[in-house]
Write a protein that holds these residues in place. Structure first.
Motif, PDB file in Angstrom:
ATOM      1  N   LYS A  15       0.859  -1.178   0.000  1.00 11.23           N
ATOM      2  CA  LYS A  15       0.000   0.000   0.000  1.00 11.23           C
ATOM      3  C   LYS A  15       0.900   1.234   0.000  1.00 11.23           C
ATOM      4  CE  LYS A  15      -3.771  -2.236   2.372  1.00 11.23           C
ATOM      5  NZ  LYS A  15      -4.712  -2.210   3.477  1.00 11.23           N
ATOM      6  N   ALA A  16       0.375   2.314  -0.550  1.00 11.04           N
ATOM      7  CA  ALA A  16       1.156   3.552  -0.612  1.00 11.04           C
ATOM      8  C   ALA A  16       1.619   3.979   0.773  1.00 11.04           C
ATOM      9  CB  ALA A  16       0.338   4.661  -1.276  1.00 11.04           C
ATOM     10  N   LYS A  17       0.748   3.831   1.767  1.00 13.13           N
ATOM     11  CA  LYS A  17       1.129   4.250   3.119  1.00 13.13           C
ATOM     12  C   LYS A  17       2.283   3.409   3.667  1.00 13.13           C
ATOM     13  CE  LYS A  17      -2.318   1.519   5.625  1.00 13.13           C
ATOM     14  NZ  LYS A  17      -3.431   1.573   6.569  1.00 13.13           N
ATOM     15  N   ASP A  18       2.380   2.151   3.238  1.00  9.66           N
ATOM     16  CA  ASP A  18       3.487   1.298   3.681  1.00  9.66           C
ATOM     17  C   ASP A  18       4.818   1.763   3.095  1.00  9.66           C
ATOM     18  OD1 ASP A  18       1.645  -0.319   5.068  1.00  9.66           O
ATOM     19  OD2 ASP A  18       1.307  -1.562   3.291  1.00  9.66           O
ATOM     20  N   VAL A  19       4.794   2.121   1.819  1.00  7.96           N
ATOM     21  CA  VAL A  19       6.008   2.623   1.169  1.00  7.96           C
ATOM     22  C   VAL A  19       6.436   3.930   1.820  1.00  7.96           C
ATOM     23  CG1 VAL A  19       7.043   3.416  -0.999  1.00  7.96           C
ATOM     24  CG2 VAL A  19       5.435   1.494  -1.019  1.00  7.96           C
ATOM     25  N   ALA A  20       5.473   4.813   2.029  1.00 10.04           N
ATOM     26  CA  ALA A  20       5.769   6.107   2.657  1.00 10.04           C
ATOM     27  C   ALA A  20       6.403   5.913   4.035  1.00 10.04           C
ATOM     28  CB  ALA A  20       4.494   6.935   2.764  1.00 10.04           C
ATOM     29  N   LYS A  21       5.820   5.030   4.815  1.00 13.31           N
ATOM     30  CA  LYS A  21       6.331   4.782   6.175  1.00 13.31           C
ATOM     31  C   LYS A  21       7.766   4.243   6.126  1.00 13.31           C
ATOM     32  CE  LYS A  21       5.233   2.395  10.461  1.00 13.31           C
ATOM     33  NZ  LYS A  21       4.293   1.491  11.156  1.00 13.31           N
ATOM     34  N   CYS A  23       9.941   4.740   3.933  1.00  8.65           N
ATOM     35  CA  CYS A  23      10.853   5.773   3.431  1.00  8.65           C
ATOM     36  C   CYS A  23      10.950   6.981   4.359  1.00  8.65           C
ATOM     37  CB  CYS A  23      10.395   6.239   2.051  1.00  8.65           C
ATOM     38  SG  CYS A  23      10.520   4.944   0.815  1.00  8.65           S
ATOM     39  N   GLY A  24      10.102   7.029   5.386  1.00  9.85           N
ATOM     40  CA  GLY A  24      10.152   8.135   6.335  1.00  9.85           C
ATOM     41  C   GLY A  24       9.544   9.418   5.797  1.00  9.85           C
ATOM     42  N   ILE A  25       8.555   9.279   4.908  1.00  6.24           N
ATOM     43  CA  ILE A  25       7.873  10.460   4.369  1.00  6.24           C
ATOM     44  C   ILE A  25       6.374  10.325   4.626  1.00  6.24           C
ATOM     45  CG2 ILE A  25       9.600  10.927   2.599  1.00  6.24           C
ATOM     46  CD1 ILE A  25       7.739   9.576   0.556  1.00  6.24           C
ATOM     47  N   SER A  26       5.652  11.404   4.428  1.00  7.05           N
ATOM     48  CA  SER A  26       4.213  11.355   4.654  1.00  7.05           C
ATOM     49  C   SER A  26       3.527  10.608   3.513  1.00  7.05           C
ATOM     50  CB  SER A  26       3.625  12.763   4.760  1.00  7.05           C
ATOM     51  OG  SER A  26       3.635  13.396   3.495  1.00  7.05           O
ATOM     52  N   ASN A  27       2.396  10.002   3.836  1.00  7.58           N
ATOM     53  CA  ASN A  27       1.598   9.331   2.830  1.00  7.58           C
ATOM     54  C   ASN A  27       1.158  10.326   1.760  1.00  7.58           C
ATOM     55  OD1 ASN A  27       0.175   7.125   1.686  1.00  7.58           O
ATOM     56  ND2 ASN A  27      -1.706   7.865   2.633  1.00  7.58           N
ATOM     57  N   THR A  28       0.858  11.545   2.179  1.00 10.10           N
ATOM     58  CA  THR A  28       0.432  12.591   1.247  1.00 10.10           C
ATOM     59  C   THR A  28       1.519  12.883   0.222  1.00 10.10           C
ATOM     60  OG1 THR A  28      -0.961  13.579   2.949  1.00 10.10           O
ATOM     61  CG2 THR A  28      -0.388  14.974   1.074  1.00 10.10           C
ATOM     62  N   TYR A  29       2.754  13.023   0.666  1.00  7.86           N
ATOM     63  CA  TYR A  29       3.847  13.317  -0.260  1.00  7.86           C
ATOM     64  C   TYR A  29       4.075  12.148  -1.218  1.00  7.86           C
ATOM     65  CZ  TYR A  29       8.359  14.667  -2.163  1.00  7.86           C
ATOM     66  OH  TYR A  29       9.389  14.986  -3.018  1.00  7.86           O
ATOM     67  N   TYR A  30       4.046  10.922  -0.690  1.00  8.72           N
ATOM     68  CA  TYR A  30       4.238   9.768  -1.567  1.00  8.72           C
ATOM     69  C   TYR A  30       3.120   9.695  -2.602  1.00  8.72           C
ATOM     70  CZ  TYR A  30       5.086   5.273  -3.541  1.00  8.72           C
ATOM     71  OH  TYR A  30       5.330   4.288  -4.465  1.00  8.72           O
ATOM     72  N   SER A  31       1.908   9.956  -2.183  1.00  4.84           N
ATOM     73  CA  SER A  31       0.769   9.960  -3.095  1.00  4.84           C
ATOM     74  C   SER A  31       0.951  11.005  -4.195  1.00  4.84           C
ATOM     75  CB  SER A  31      -0.522  10.224  -2.322  1.00  4.84           C
ATOM     76  OG  SER A  31      -1.631  10.227  -3.181  1.00  4.84           O
ATOM     77  N   LYS A  32       1.470  12.169  -3.827  1.00  2.52           N
ATOM     78  CA  LYS A  32       1.730  13.215  -4.823  1.00  2.52           C
ATOM     79  C   LYS A  32       2.789  12.759  -5.828  1.00  2.52           C
ATOM     80  CE  LYS A  32       0.341  17.236  -2.140  1.00  2.52           C
ATOM     81  NZ  LYS A  32       0.772  18.491  -1.526  1.00  2.52           N
ATOM     82  N   LEU A  33       3.796  12.021  -5.373  1.00  4.68           N
ATOM     83  CA  LEU A  33       4.799  11.491  -6.286  1.00  4.68           C
ATOM     84  C   LEU A  33       4.166  10.510  -7.270  1.00  4.68           C
ATOM     85  CD1 LEU A  33       7.787  10.858  -3.845  1.00  4.68           C
ATOM     86  CD2 LEU A  33       7.706  12.555  -5.674  1.00  4.68           C
ATOM     87  N   GLU A  34       3.316   9.621  -6.749  1.00  6.68           N
ATOM     88  CA  GLU A  34       2.664   8.633  -7.612  1.00  6.68           C
ATOM     89  C   GLU A  34       1.713   9.280  -8.609  1.00  6.68           C
ATOM     90  OE1 GLU A  34       0.614   5.282  -5.942  1.00  6.68           O
ATOM     91  OE2 GLU A  34       2.477   4.267  -5.476  1.00  6.68           O
ATOM     92  N   ASN A  35       1.126  10.386  -8.246  1.00  8.28           N
ATOM     93  CA  ASN A  35       0.157  11.057  -9.110  1.00  8.28           C
ATOM     94  C   ASN A  35       0.771  12.207  -9.909  1.00  8.28           C
ATOM     95  OD1 ASN A  35      -2.319   9.571  -8.513  1.00  8.28           O
ATOM     96  ND2 ASN A  35      -1.973  10.310  -6.436  1.00  8.28           N
ATOM     97  N   ASP A  36       2.098  12.255  -9.928  1.00  8.54           N
ATOM     98  CA  ASP A  36       2.839  13.277 -10.667  1.00  8.54           C
ATOM     99  C   ASP A  36       2.471  14.704 -10.271  1.00  8.54           C
ATOM    100  OD1 ASP A  36       4.497  11.560 -12.210  1.00  8.54           O
ATOM    101  OD2 ASP A  36       2.801  11.130 -13.532  1.00  8.54           O
ATOM    102  N   LYS A  37       2.100  14.884  -9.002  1.00 12.31           N
ATOM    103  CA  LYS A  37       1.795  16.225  -8.496  1.00 12.31           C
ATOM    104  C   LYS A  37       2.975  16.802  -7.714  1.00 12.31           C
ATOM    105  CE  LYS A  37      -3.097  15.589  -8.684  1.00 12.31           C
ATOM    106  NZ  LYS A  37      -4.380  15.766  -8.102  1.00 12.31           N
TER     107      LYS A  37
END
Length: 66
Positions: A15-21, A23-37
């Motif tokens: 899950k995106a939140k697992d990858v974010a955790k 990597c030590g970043i917020s789920n929001t930031y990881y989601s923005k990376l995945e969505n090219d934002k």
């Protein structure tokens, strides 16, 4: 970039939140990376993400396809 991150993550069944955790970043930031934002993650972050997703930095961030 975002599509490659999402495909690699889904292949591993993460899950995106697992990858974010991991990597030590917020789920929001990881989601923005995945969505090219969000663009231009640091080299350190690219290395962390590629380690978690078991792909090279080039495959995830510099290639149009995995």
């Amino acid at each position: 970039m975002g599509t490659n991150l999402k495909i690699a993550r889904c292949i591993l069944g993460l899950k995106a939140k697992d990858v974010a955790k991991e990597c030590g970043i917020s789920n929001t930031y990881y989601s923005k990376l995945e969505n090219d934002k969000a663009q231009n993650p640091s080299k350190e972050l690219m290395l962390k993400i590629s380690k978690v997703l078991k792909k090279s930095v080039e495959e995830l961030f510099l290639s149009s396809e995995i």
